[in-house]
Design a protein around this motif. Structure first.
Motif, PDB file in Angstrom:
ATOM      1  N   ASN A   1       0.814  -1.218   0.000  1.00  0.00           N
ATOM      2  CA  ASN A   1       0.000   0.000   0.000  1.00  0.00           C
ATOM      3  C   ASN A   1       0.843   1.262   0.000  1.00  0.00           C
ATOM      4  OD1 ASN A   1      -2.278  -1.591   0.045  1.00  0.00           O
ATOM      5  ND2 ASN A   1      -2.645  -1.358   2.245  1.00  0.00           N
ATOM      6  N   ASN A   2       1.979   1.228   0.702  1.00  0.00           N
ATOM      7  CA  ASN A   2       2.808   2.427   0.804  1.00  0.00           C
ATOM      8  C   ASN A   2       3.442   2.828  -0.523  1.00  0.00           C
ATOM      9  OD1 ASN A   2       2.259   2.751   3.502  1.00  0.00           O
ATOM     10  ND2 ASN A   2       4.137   1.803   4.235  1.00  0.00           N
ATOM     11  N   LEU A   3       3.402   1.945  -1.514  1.00  0.00           N
ATOM     12  CA  LEU A   3       3.948   2.294  -2.822  1.00  0.00           C
ATOM     13  C   LEU A   3       3.069   3.305  -3.548  1.00  0.00           C
ATOM     14  CD1 LEU A   3       5.235  -1.165  -4.103  1.00  0.00           C
ATOM     15  CD2 LEU A   3       6.564   0.732  -3.185  1.00  0.00           C
ATOM     16  N   TYR A   4       1.914   3.614  -2.983  1.00  0.00           N
ATOM     17  CA  TYR A   4       1.023   4.595  -3.602  1.00  0.00           C
ATOM     18  C   TYR A   4       1.018   5.905  -2.809  1.00  0.00           C
ATOM     19  CZ  TYR A   4      -0.160   0.469  -6.212  1.00  0.00           C
ATOM     20  OH  TYR A   4      -0.062  -0.659  -7.011  1.00  0.00           O
ATOM     21  N   ASP A   5       2.047   6.088  -1.983  1.00  0.00           N
ATOM     22  CA  ASP A   5       2.286   7.362  -1.326  1.00  0.00           C
ATOM     23  C   ASP A   5       2.474   8.423  -2.415  1.00  0.00           C
ATOM     24  OD1 ASP A   5       3.954   9.569  -0.161  1.00  0.00           O
ATOM     25  OD2 ASP A   5       3.824   8.329   1.637  1.00  0.00           O
ATOM     26  N   SER A   6       2.086   9.648  -2.124  1.00  0.00           N
ATOM     27  CA  SER A   6       2.150  10.716  -3.129  1.00  0.00           C
ATOM     28  C   SER A   6       3.559  10.922  -3.674  1.00  0.00           C
ATOM     29  CB  SER A   6       1.621  12.021  -2.535  1.00  0.00           C
ATOM     30  OG  SER A   6       0.261  11.907  -2.219  1.00  0.00           O
ATOM     31  N   TYR A   7       4.570  10.857  -2.797  1.00  0.00           N
ATOM     32  CA  TYR A   7       5.917  11.120  -3.301  1.00  0.00           C
ATOM     33  C   TYR A   7       6.415   9.989  -4.189  1.00  0.00           C
ATOM     34  CZ  TYR A   7       8.856   8.128  -0.214  1.00  0.00           C
ATOM     35  OH  TYR A   7       9.495   7.075   0.407  1.00  0.00           O
ATOM     36  N   ILE A   8       5.935   8.774  -3.956  1.00  0.00           N
ATOM     37  CA  ILE A   8       6.313   7.663  -4.828  1.00  0.00           C
ATOM     38  C   ILE A   8       5.539   7.742  -6.142  1.00  0.00           C
ATOM     39  CG2 ILE A   8       6.263   5.146  -5.063  1.00  0.00           C
ATOM     40  CD1 ILE A   8       6.859   5.007  -2.058  1.00  0.00           C
ATOM     41  N   ARG A   9       4.292   8.177  -6.065  1.00  0.00           N
ATOM     42  CA  ARG A   9       3.562   8.465  -7.308  1.00  0.00           C
ATOM     43  C   ARG A   9       4.327   9.509  -8.125  1.00  0.00           C
ATOM     44  NH1 ARG A   9      -2.607   8.843  -4.910  1.00  0.00           N
ATOM     45  NH2 ARG A   9      -3.358   6.818  -5.657  1.00  0.00           N
ATOM     46  N   ALA A  10       4.922  10.486  -7.427  1.00  0.00           N
ATOM     47  CA  ALA A  10       5.688  11.519  -8.121  1.00  0.00           C
ATOM     48  C   ALA A  10       6.900  10.922  -8.831  1.00  0.00           C
ATOM     49  CB  ALA A  10       6.130  12.596  -7.134  1.00  0.00           C
ATOM     50  N   PHE A  11       7.578   9.975  -8.206  1.00  0.00           N
ATOM     51  CA  PHE A  11       8.692   9.284  -8.873  1.00  0.00           C
ATOM     52  C   PHE A  11       8.218   8.668 -10.191  1.00  0.00           C
ATOM     53  CE2 PHE A  11      11.040   8.071  -4.672  1.00  0.00           C
ATOM     54  CZ  PHE A  11      11.619   9.320  -4.631  1.00  0.00           C
ATOM     55  N   ARG A  12       7.116   7.922 -10.097  1.00  0.00           N
ATOM     56  CA  ARG A  12       6.630   7.196 -11.270  1.00  0.00           C
ATOM     57  C   ARG A  12       6.171   8.162 -12.362  1.00  0.00           C
ATOM     58  NH1 ARG A  12       8.322   3.191 -13.168  1.00  0.00           N
ATOM     59  NH2 ARG A  12       8.544   4.686 -14.857  1.00  0.00           N
ATOM     60  N   TRP A  13       5.423   9.179 -11.940  1.00  0.00           N
ATOM     61  CA  TRP A  13       4.914  10.150 -12.908  1.00  0.00           C
ATOM     62  C   TRP A  13       6.061  10.865 -13.612  1.00  0.00           C
ATOM     63  CZ3 TRP A  13       5.618  15.310 -13.618  1.00  0.00           C
ATOM     64  CH2 TRP A  13       4.776  15.935 -14.546  1.00  0.00           C
ATOM     65  N   ALA A  14       7.038  11.352 -12.848  1.00  0.00           N
ATOM     66  CA  ALA A  14       8.135  12.127 -13.421  1.00  0.00           C
ATOM     67  C   ALA A  14       8.998  11.281 -14.352  1.00  0.00           C
ATOM     68  CB  ALA A  14       8.990  12.719 -12.303  1.00  0.00           C
ATOM     69  N   THR A  15       9.253  10.039 -13.945  1.00  0.00           N
ATOM     70  CA  THR A  15      10.069   9.160 -14.788  1.00  0.00           C
ATOM     71  C   THR A  15       9.398   8.937 -16.132  1.00  0.00           C
ATOM     72  OG1 THR A  15      10.823   8.032 -12.787  1.00  0.00           O
ATOM     73  CG2 THR A  15      11.262   6.947 -14.874  1.00  0.00           C
ATOM     74  N   ASP A  16       8.100   8.708 -16.117  1.00  0.00           N
ATOM     75  CA  ASP A  16       7.372   8.500 -17.367  1.00  0.00           C
ATOM     76  C   ASP A  16       7.264   9.793 -18.173  1.00  0.00           C
ATOM     77  OD1 ASP A  16       7.011   5.842 -16.734  1.00  0.00           O
ATOM     78  OD2 ASP A  16       4.999   6.114 -15.921  1.00  0.00           O
ATOM     79  N   ARG A  17       7.107  10.915 -17.506  1.00  0.00           N
ATOM     80  CA  ARG A  17       6.943  12.194 -18.211  1.00  0.00           C
ATOM     81  C   ARG A  17       8.192  12.585 -18.967  1.00  0.00           C
ATOM     82  NH1 ARG A  17       6.130  15.525 -21.152  1.00  0.00           N
ATOM     83  NH2 ARG A  17       5.009  17.525 -20.968  1.00  0.00           N
ATOM     84  N   LEU A  18       9.358  12.207 -18.472  1.00  0.00           N
ATOM     85  CA  LEU A  18      10.604  12.563 -19.150  1.00  0.00           C
ATOM     86  C   LEU A  18      10.778  11.846 -20.477  1.00  0.00           C
ATOM     87  CD1 LEU A  18      13.295  12.654 -16.311  1.00  0.00           C
ATOM     88  CD2 LEU A  18      12.312  14.595 -17.529  1.00  0.00           C
ATOM     89  N   GLY A  19      10.155  10.695 -20.621  1.00  0.00           N
ATOM     90  CA  GLY A  19      10.404   9.908 -21.817  1.00  0.00           C
ATOM     91  C   GLY A  19      11.748   9.226 -21.742  1.00  0.00           C
ATOM     92  N   ASP A  20      12.503   9.256 -22.850  1.00  0.00           N
ATOM     93  CA  ASP A  20      13.769   8.518 -22.918  1.00  0.00           C
ATOM     94  C   ASP A  20      14.940   9.274 -22.314  1.00  0.00           C
ATOM     95  OD1 ASP A  20      12.557   6.402 -24.210  1.00  0.00           O
ATOM     96  OD2 ASP A  20      12.942   7.205 -26.215  1.00  0.00           O
ATOM     97  N   GLN A  21      14.812  10.597 -22.151  1.00  0.00           N
ATOM     98  CA  GLN A  21      15.984  11.383 -21.743  1.00  0.00           C
ATOM     99  C   GLN A  21      15.585  12.536 -20.846  1.00  0.00           C
ATOM    100  OE1 GLN A  21      19.042  12.236 -24.756  1.00  0.00           O
ATOM    101  NE2 GLN A  21      18.898  14.402 -24.199  1.00  0.00           N
TER     102      GLN A  21
END
Length: 723
Positions: free
Chosen positions: A173-193
Motif C-alpha cells: 500500500n505504501n507504494l502509492y504514497d504521493s511522493y512515490i507516485r511523483a517518482f513514477r509520474w516524473a520518470t514516465d513524463r521525461l520519456g527517454d531522456q
C-alpha cells in the motif's frame, strides 16, 4: 547533470523545466535568481520553457505573483534605465499534475479556458528537467477525516506494473504514497531522456516495501545521486539522536533526501552515488553544508546493489540458510519452527478499545456501539449522513462499510481482555472482530479471555526501530514496541474448535477438549523437533526449542550479524555449535521468558525511595508523568512531586526494546493522557486502583529495573553461535 550527461544546460534553448508541485513557486523563483539562466536566455525561458503546476488555489496565486515579481526584478536589473512592463507568467497552471496525464480522465478545465490552454501547451512540451518537493501522503490516518487519497488508475497501474511488481513485500500500500507516485509520474513524463531532481521522504532508500522502487530505478536511470539528509524522527532514543535535526523543522518528522537521477539512453547500466550526513548533525549544519562547493567536493560512495535490491544495509547471504521461525502461508511445505504466527491486534481506535481502566473500556465501547448502531440504522447507505464527530465514534474502513450496509453490532463485556499494549504495560483491550479493524489470527491464539497461552512478539519487518523480542502471555497489540510496521506474535500453542460434525473432530490421545469446546494444539512443528533432535539428541522437547529460539533472538552477536536481514524478513534461527551450547541457550531462554512474562511478580530492585511528608497514603503513589532528573546519567527518576527513586543502576538502561530501554517505556506509558480527538482519558492510576494496589506503579519501576538488570546479565552470558 544535464551538461555531464547530455552536453546542454538548463539555460539552453529547448530545455524545458517543470515543477509539478510548485506550492508557492519556490523552485522556479530560485532557478530564476540563481544565475543558471543567462540574461540573454531569460525572456525565452520565462515565456515558453518553464512550467509550474499547483492544485491549491491560494498557493497557485501566490506562486504566480512570486515568479512574476522575481522575473520583473531581474529584467529591471538588466535595463535599469527603461521601464519594465509586468509580464504574466504563462507557465503556471492550476491543476492536479497526476490527473492531467490520466488516460481519458483529465480534470475538467473548460471553465478556465486560459488555464486549459496552458495545460495543453505543457503536455505538448518536451520536458527535460523535473524539479520539486513532492507531497508526502501514504493515506489518511483516520476514517473520521473523510480525506482518503484520490485514485489515479493510469498512474497507479504503472506503479503496479513496475515498483509493485518488482517488490517482494506482502503489503504494498505504501507504494502509492504521493511522493512515490511523483517518482513514477516524473520518470514516465521525461520519456527517454532527462533529469529528475526531487527533495523527498528518504524512506524509499532502505524500506522493505521500496525494494521494487530501487530495482526499477536501476533499470530506468543511468546515473543516480542521493544526498541523504536523514532526520527521521519517527524513531526514538539513541537512533533518533543519531538521525540529527529535522530538515523541515516542525513541518515533518520524516527523513529527507535529495535525489538527482538521469535517464540517458546512450549509457548502459546504472551508476549509484550516495552520501549521508554524519550522526547527530543539527538541522542548521545539514543545511549549511549544502553548497555548490560541498556538493562538488563530497566524498560520494558508489553503491553496488545486491540481487534483492538492497542499496544500504545489505543483507547477509548466510541468513537464508537458517530455518525460518515462520512462514506467511501455513500450507507452505518449507520447514519452519512455528506452524503459524499472527500480527498483534489492530483496532484503528486505540483510545476507545484500550485503557488502563476496565470500567473505562466498558463504558467507552458500550457508548460507541450505541452511537454506531444509531448511525447504521439512519444513514440509509449515504456516507455523507454519517457523523464525523470523533467524540462520538471512531470510524475505520471496515466499520464504515458495515454502517453503510445497515449492519448493527452488539457490545460484549466478555470480550474485554488483558493485553500487553507496550513493553511491561498491561492494559484492558476490547477484542471483538466487528469493532477491531484487524484481528488477524489472534482468535485461534486467545479464543477467550480465560485461555492461557504464551509466546513472543518480534519487531515487524520493515520497522524503523532496532530488532527486539519480548515474551508475552496475553493478547499483544500490533505495535508492542511502538514500531512503524506491525510486529508478529509467535505463540507456543494455538486453539481449534472441536466441531462434533467434523470428520476429524475426535481428539488425538492427550488432546483434551476444554469446557469452551476448544482443543489446544502444539504450535512447534514436528519438522523442527526432528531437526533439533537430530542435532542435539532425542531428549530435546518442543519447549526446549521455544526457549532456545527466544534466547537466540536476544543474542547480541546474532542481532549484529543479521541486523539488515531482520529489518527485511522474519528471523531465521541458526543451530548452536554444540549440545552443551544448545542447553545453555535453552536455560537462558527459560530464564528470560520467566522474567519478561512474570515481570509483575519478580522481587523489586532495592531502589532508594525518597518521600516528602506533604502527601501520605494511596494518593502519594499517583503518577502524572515520570521523568529523569538527569537524562544523561538516568540514575534518579522523579516519580511524582512527592517521591523520587534513586540509585538506578546504569546497567538497567542497557536493556533495550526497539529504540527505548524498558524503563523508558514505563516513563512513556505510565502517564495520564487525554486523547485529543475523542477526549478520552487514559489514567494508569486506574489500573492500580482496580487491582487494589496503590503501590503498583512505583513497585513496577523497581520490578522492571530488576528484570532489566537480570536480562542484561543473562544475555551477556550467552554462548557464541557458529555464524
Amino acid at each position: 547533470m544535464c551538461r555531464d550527461q547530455f552536453g546542454y544546460g538548463i539555460t539552453d534553448e529547448g530545455v524545458h523545466v517543470q515543477d509539478p508541485f510548485t506550492g508557492t513557486g519556490t523552485f522556479i523563483v530560485r532557478l530564476l535568481q540563481s544565475g543558471i539562466i543567462k540574461p540573454a536566455d531569460l525572456a525565452r525561458k520565462y515565456t515558453g520553457e518553464l512550467w509550474a503546476n499547483e492544485y491549491m488555489l491560494l498557493a497557485y496565486y501566490i506562486a504566480a505573483v512570486n515568479i512574476e515579481t522575481t522575473y520583473q526584478a531581474l529584467v529591471a536589473e538588466q535595463q535599469p534605465d527603461r521601464p519594465v512592463d509586468y509580464v504574466p507568467f504563462p507557465g503556471v497552471t492550476l491543476t492536479d499534475t497526476f490527473q492531467i496525464t490520466e488516460k481519458g480522465d483529465r480534470s475538467d478545465t473548460s471553465l478556465i479556458p486560459v488555464n486549459n490552454q496552458r495545460i495543453e501547451a505543457q503536455l505538448a512540451a518536451p520536458i527535460k528537467v523535473i524539479v520539486g518537493n513532492p507531497p508526502y501522503s501514504a493515506g489518511q490516518t483516520s476514517a473520521n477525516d473523510n480525506n482518503a487519497n484520490l485514485p489515479y488508475p493510469t498512474l497507479d497501474g504503472r506503479i503496479a506494473a513496475t515498483y509493485a511488481a518488482q517488490s517482494t513485500a506482502t503489503n504494498k500500500n505504501n507504494l502509492y504514497d504521493s511522493y512515490i507516485r511523483a517518482f513514477r509520474w516524473a520518470t514516465d513524463r521525461l520519456g527517454d531522456q532527462g533529469v529528475i531532481a526531487f527533495v523527498t521522504n528518504n524512506g524509499w532508500l532502505d524500506g522493505n516495501t521500496a525494494d521494487g522502487i530501487r530495482k526499477t530505478f536501476q533499470t530506468e536511470f543511468s546515473d543516480i545521486w542521493v544526498y541523504n539528509l536523514r532526520g527521521n524522527q519517527r524513531t526514538a532514543g539513541e537512533r533518533s539522536r543519531q538521525e540529527g535535526g529535522k530538515v523541515f523543522g516542525s513541518g515533518s518528522r520524516a527523513g529527507v533526501a535529495v535525489l538527482v537521477a538521469a535517464k540517458n539512453p546512450h549509457q548502459t547500466g546504472c551508476h549509484i552515488h550516495y552520501h549521508q550526513v554524519p550522526d547527530y548533525q543539527s538541522r542548521e549544519d545539514k543545511l549549511d553544508d549544502i553548497t555548490d562547493a560541498t556538493l562538488t567536493t563530497t566524498a560520494w560512495t558508489t553503491i553496488t546493489p545486491n540481487t534483492d535490491g538492497d542499496w544500504l544495509n545489505q543483507r547477509n547471504p548466510a541468513f537464508q540458510t537458517f530455518t525460518p521461525i515462520g512462514l506467511k502461508d501455513t500450507r507452505e511445505p518449507t520447514p519452519r519452527i512455528f506452524t503459524m504466527h499472527s500480527n498483534g491486534l489492530k483496532t484503528n481506535r486505540d483510545p476507545w478499545c484500550y485503557n488502563f481502566s476496565h470500567k473505562a473500556v466498558e463504558a467507552n465501547m458500550s457508548r460507541m456501539v450505541d452511537e454506531y448502531n444509531l448511525e447504521a440504522t439512519t444513514c440509509t447507505g449515504d456516507e455523507s449522513k454519517l457523523t464525523t464527530d470523533p467524540t462520538r465514534i471512531s470510524w475505520s474502513a471496515n466499520l464504515k462499510s458495515d454502517a453503510l450496509r445497515s449492519r448493527t453490532h452488539q457490545f460484549h463485556p466478555d470480550r474485554i481482555y488483558e493485553s500487553l499494549y507496550r513493553p511491561f504495560c498491561h492494559q484492558n483491550a476490547y477484542f471483538d472482530r466487528p469493532l477491531n479493524e484487524r484481528v488477524y489470527r489472534l482468535e485461534s491464539i486467545f479464543p477467550t479471555p480465560t485461555h492461557d497461552n504464551t509466546g513472543f512478539y518480534v519487531v515487524g519487518v520493515g520497522s524503523a526501530v532496532p530488532f527486539s523480542a519480548v515474551a508475552i502471555d496475553c493478547l499483544p497489540d500490533l505495535h508492542v514496541t511502538g514500531a512503524g510496521s506491525g510486529g508478529q506474535f509467535f505463540p507456543r500453542w494455538t486453539y481449534e474448535r472441536a466441531d462434533s460434525s467434523a470428520q476429524d473432530a475426535l481428539p488425538a490421545p492427550g488432546d483434551a477438549i476444554d469446557e469452551w469446546g476448544y482443543r489446544r494444539v502444539d504450535n512447534i512443528t514436528d519438522q523442527a523437533l526432528k531437526t533439533y533432535r537430530d542435532a542435539f539428541g532425542s531428549q530435546v522437547s518442543k519447549d526446549d526449542i521455544f526457549s532456545y529460539v527466544y534466547a537466540v533472538l536476544h543474542s547480541p552477536q546474532y542481532r549484529a550479524a543479521f541486523a539488515a536481514d531482520l529489518k527485511r524478513m522474519l528471523p531465521r534461527i541458526p543451530l548452536a555449535a554444540s549440545r552443551d551450547d544448545f542447553e545453555r541457550f535453552v536455560a537462558a531462554g527459560r530464564t528470560l521468558a520467566d522474567l519478561h512474562i512474570g515481570y509483575e511478580t519478580v522481587e523489586p530492585y532495592p531502589l532508594t525511595e525518597q518521600h516528602s511528608d506533604t502527601v501520605t497514603g494511596p494518593e502519594a503513589y499517583r503518577v502524572q508523568k515520570m521523568r529523569w532528573k538527569d537524562k544523561t546519567t538516568k540514575k534518579t527518576l522523579i516519580y511524582n512531586a512527592h517521591i523520587t527513586l534513586d540509585d538506578i543502576p546504569a546497567v538497567a538502561n542497557e536493556y533495550m526494546l526497539g529504540s527505548r530501554s524498558a524503563l523508558e517505556w514505563l516513563i512513556d506509558r505510565y502517564q495520564v493522557k487525554t486523547d485529543k480527538a475523542s477526549g478520552i482519558i487514559n489514567d494508569p492510576n486506574q489500573w492500580a486502583t482496580e487491582h487494589d494496589d496503590p503501590r503498583y506503579i512505583i513497585d513496577l519501576v523497581k520490578r522492571v529495573t530488576r528484570v532489566s538488570v537480570d536480562t542484561v546479565r543473562v544475555v551477556d552470558a550467552l554462548p557464541e553461535l557458529p555464524l
